[in-house]
Scaffold this motif. Structure first.
Motif, PDB file in Angstrom:
ATOM      1  N   CYS A  22      29.539  22.961 -90.516  1.00  0.00           N
ATOM      2  CA  CYS A  22      28.389  22.912 -91.403  1.00  0.00           C
ATOM      3  C   CYS A  22      27.636  21.611 -91.270  1.00  0.00           C
ATOM      4  O   CYS A  22      26.466  21.534 -91.621  1.00  0.00           O
ATOM      5  CB  CYS A  22      28.858  23.099 -92.836  1.00  0.00           C
ATOM      6  N   ASN A  75      23.444  31.814 -98.297  1.00  0.00           N
ATOM      7  CA  ASN A  75      24.112  30.541 -98.555  1.00  0.00           C
ATOM      8  C   ASN A  75      25.520  30.506 -97.971  1.00  0.00           C
ATOM      9  O   ASN A  75      26.004  29.441 -97.567  1.00  0.00           O
ATOM     10  CB  ASN A  75      24.165  30.262-100.060  1.00  0.00           C
ATOM     11  N   ALA A  78      25.113  29.456 -94.426  1.00  0.00           N
ATOM     12  CA  ALA A  78      24.852  28.017 -94.324  1.00  0.00           C
ATOM     13  C   ALA A  78      26.110  27.224 -94.621  1.00  0.00           C
ATOM     14  O   ALA A  78      26.431  26.246 -93.929  1.00  0.00           O
ATOM     15  CB  ALA A  78      23.724  27.623 -95.275  1.00  0.00           C
ATOM     16  N   ASP A  84      22.027  28.723 -88.376  1.00  0.00           N
ATOM     17  CA  ASP A  84      21.232  27.498 -88.367  1.00  0.00           C
ATOM     18  C   ASP A  84      20.080  27.575 -89.359  1.00  0.00           C
ATOM     19  O   ASP A  84      19.673  26.562 -89.934  1.00  0.00           O
ATOM     20  CB  ASP A  84      20.654  27.258 -86.964  1.00  0.00           C
ATOM     21  N   ALA A  93      18.719  27.932-103.096  1.00  0.00           N
ATOM     22  CA  ALA A  93      18.826  26.822-102.146  1.00  0.00           C
ATOM     23  C   ALA A  93      19.214  25.541-102.854  1.00  0.00           C
ATOM     24  O   ALA A  93      20.045  24.765-102.367  1.00  0.00           O
ATOM     25  CB  ALA A  93      17.506  26.648-101.401  1.00  0.00           C
ATOM     26  N   ARG A  97      22.505  23.218-102.146  1.00  0.00           N
ATOM     27  CA  ARG A  97      22.354  21.800-101.789  1.00  0.00           C
ATOM     28  C   ARG A  97      23.090  20.920-102.790  1.00  0.00           C
ATOM     29  O   ARG A  97      23.771  19.948-102.409  1.00  0.00           O
ATOM     30  CB  ARG A  97      20.873  21.424-101.745  1.00  0.00           C
ATOM     31  N   ILE A 103      21.708  21.657 -96.385  1.00  0.00           N
ATOM     32  CA  ILE A 103      20.510  22.375 -95.973  1.00  0.00           C
ATOM     33  C   ILE A 103      19.266  21.628 -96.438  1.00  0.00           C
ATOM     34  O   ILE A 103      19.296  20.904 -97.433  1.00  0.00           O
ATOM     35  CB  ILE A 103      20.475  23.817 -96.521  1.00  0.00           C
ATOM     36  N   THR A 105      14.860  22.380 -96.760  1.00  0.00           N
ATOM     37  CA  THR A 105      13.813  23.403 -96.737  1.00  0.00           C
ATOM     38  C   THR A 105      12.501  22.797 -96.265  1.00  0.00           C
ATOM     39  O   THR A 105      11.821  22.108 -97.033  1.00  0.00           O
ATOM     40  CB  THR A 105      13.610  24.018 -98.135  1.00  0.00           C
ATOM     41  N   ASN A 217      15.663  27.796 -95.028  1.00  0.00           N
ATOM     42  CA  ASN A 217      16.539  26.629 -95.029  1.00  0.00           C
ATOM     43  C   ASN A 217      17.152  26.380 -93.654  1.00  0.00           C
ATOM     44  O   ASN A 217      17.625  27.314 -93.002  1.00  0.00           O
ATOM     45  CB  ASN A 217      17.669  26.829 -96.050  1.00  0.00           C
ATOM     46  N   LEU A 219      19.980  24.003 -91.469  1.00  0.00           N
ATOM     47  CA  LEU A 219      21.092  23.061 -91.549  1.00  0.00           C
ATOM     48  C   LEU A 219      20.602  21.673 -91.181  1.00  0.00           C
ATOM     49  O   LEU A 219      19.834  21.499 -90.226  1.00  0.00           O
ATOM     50  CB  LEU A 219      22.220  23.471 -90.598  1.00  0.00           C
ATOM     51  N   ASP A 220      21.056  20.674 -91.918  1.00  0.00           N
ATOM     52  CA  ASP A 220      20.626  19.299 -91.652  1.00  0.00           C
ATOM     53  C   ASP A 220      20.940  18.895 -90.212  1.00  0.00           C
ATOM     54  O   ASP A 220      20.136  18.229 -89.550  1.00  0.00           O
ATOM     55  CB  ASP A 220      21.334  18.334 -92.612  1.00  0.00           C
TER      56      ASP A 220
END
Length: 325
Positions: A22, A75, A78, A84, A93, A97, A103, A105, A217, A219-220
């Protein structure tokens, strides 16, 4: 509340702490995994037209699609790193988070009126106040669930005053039809199908401002480590959004084919209750989520030390898509 409880509460199949995947991309470097959802018509357009695959054609990257039946399932993808890019409502969302799902946006795929409270005329239910002591189907962790909570609050009630039956959206529709529940916190296109094709079905409580937008969203780790790929996804989304705006009837047809709904149902959803005009998240979205953040704490949907209001700015990125839109 521990994160494991959060995941169980939202119906997640994957328990425990966040998986290592993740923190980065949801798949291998040669794959981009994106969800599609019947509540996200642009995703259906992209999948039908093959435009996401076209965006990656010269990169050697494969596109993998996964179906999200609701924000809770998106979710889950994610949280596990299985996708992704995923489609949720804004409040869902924020919940993810706040609970540590990494995640961000950068894009709003729609501004819909996709949820309302639904019943059959024979129940005698005419307002949210009439739900006291009744059985109401809803999908925990999704926009219809939070819509229900706001409607109850307006009526001076809370979740404790009703029996919430936690079912995925299609199952909630079926439960109402079969008489297993008195009302349903509905979601399009299933809600529109009930409205148009079942005699006596009524949307007895509607409030567009209680719908919390459609958030796309990322993924970071995907944004940080595969920035060019993330931009390709957004470019494809922009192509799909612009085409859908210019071709509403064809878009409704794609929605009908993908979801198995009739053309009139799909047209009701897309032409009457979906707005694609504002894809960049900004202050209206921040304000809405900030105002709703106390619900997450009150309903014990976030960890005890969480700060939902503070997580709003962590979630929303108004800059990343500005060069694409």
């Amino acid at each position: 509340m521990e994160r494991r409880q959060f995941l169980r509460g939202t119906g997640a199949a994957i328990g425990g702490s966040l998986l290592a995947g993740c923190a980065g991309s949801g798949g291998e470097s040669g794959t981009v995994t994106v969800d599609y959802a019947y509540y996200n018509p642009v995703s259906l357009v992209l999948r039908e037209k093959g435009w996401l695959e076209a965006a990656f054609a010269d990169t050697g990257t494969d596109v993998e699609w996964v179906l999200s039946l609701g924000s809770n399932q998106a979710n889950e993808y994610a949280q596990s790193g299985a996708a992704d890019v995923s489609s949720t409502a804004g409040i869902a969302a924020l919940m993810a988070r706040t609970n540590g799902v990494p995640i961000t946006t950068p894009y709003v795929y729609s501004n819909p009126e996709w949820t309302a409270l639904v019943t059959f005329r024979e129940t005698g239910i005419e307002s949210a106040a009439d739900l006291e002591g009744k059985r109401v189907a809803a999908t925990r962790g999704t926009d219809p669930y939070f819509f229900l909570l706001q409607a109850l609050e307006d009526a001076g009630l809370s979740a404790e005053d009703v029996e919430i039956v936690h079912l995925q959206h299609p199952e909630g529709q079926s439960a109402l039809i079969q008489g297993d529940v008195d009302a349903w916190a509905g979601l399009d296109p299933h809600m529109a199908e009930l409205e148009l094709e079942y005699e006596g079905a009524e949307l007895f409580f509607r409030e567009p401002r209680y719908n919390t937008y459609g958030f796309l969203n990322f993924l970071d780790g995907f944004l940080a480590n595969r920035t060019a790929d993330a931009r390709r996804v957004l470019e494809a989304y922009e192509r799909g959004r612009e085409w859908a705006i210019e071709n509403p009837e064809a878009t409704a047809g794609i929605l009908a084919d993908a979801s198995g709904m009739s053309e009139p149902v799909a047209e009701r959803v897309f032409t009457q209750r979906t707005d694609l005009s504002r894809p960049i998240p900004g202050e209206p979205h921040r304000e809405l989520l900030s105002n709703l953040s106390p619900i997450l704490e009150r309903e014990d949907l976030v960890t005890d030390d969480a700060d939902p209001a503070g997580a709003v700015d962590e979630l929303i990125d108004s800059e990343f898509a500005s060069g694409v839109v």
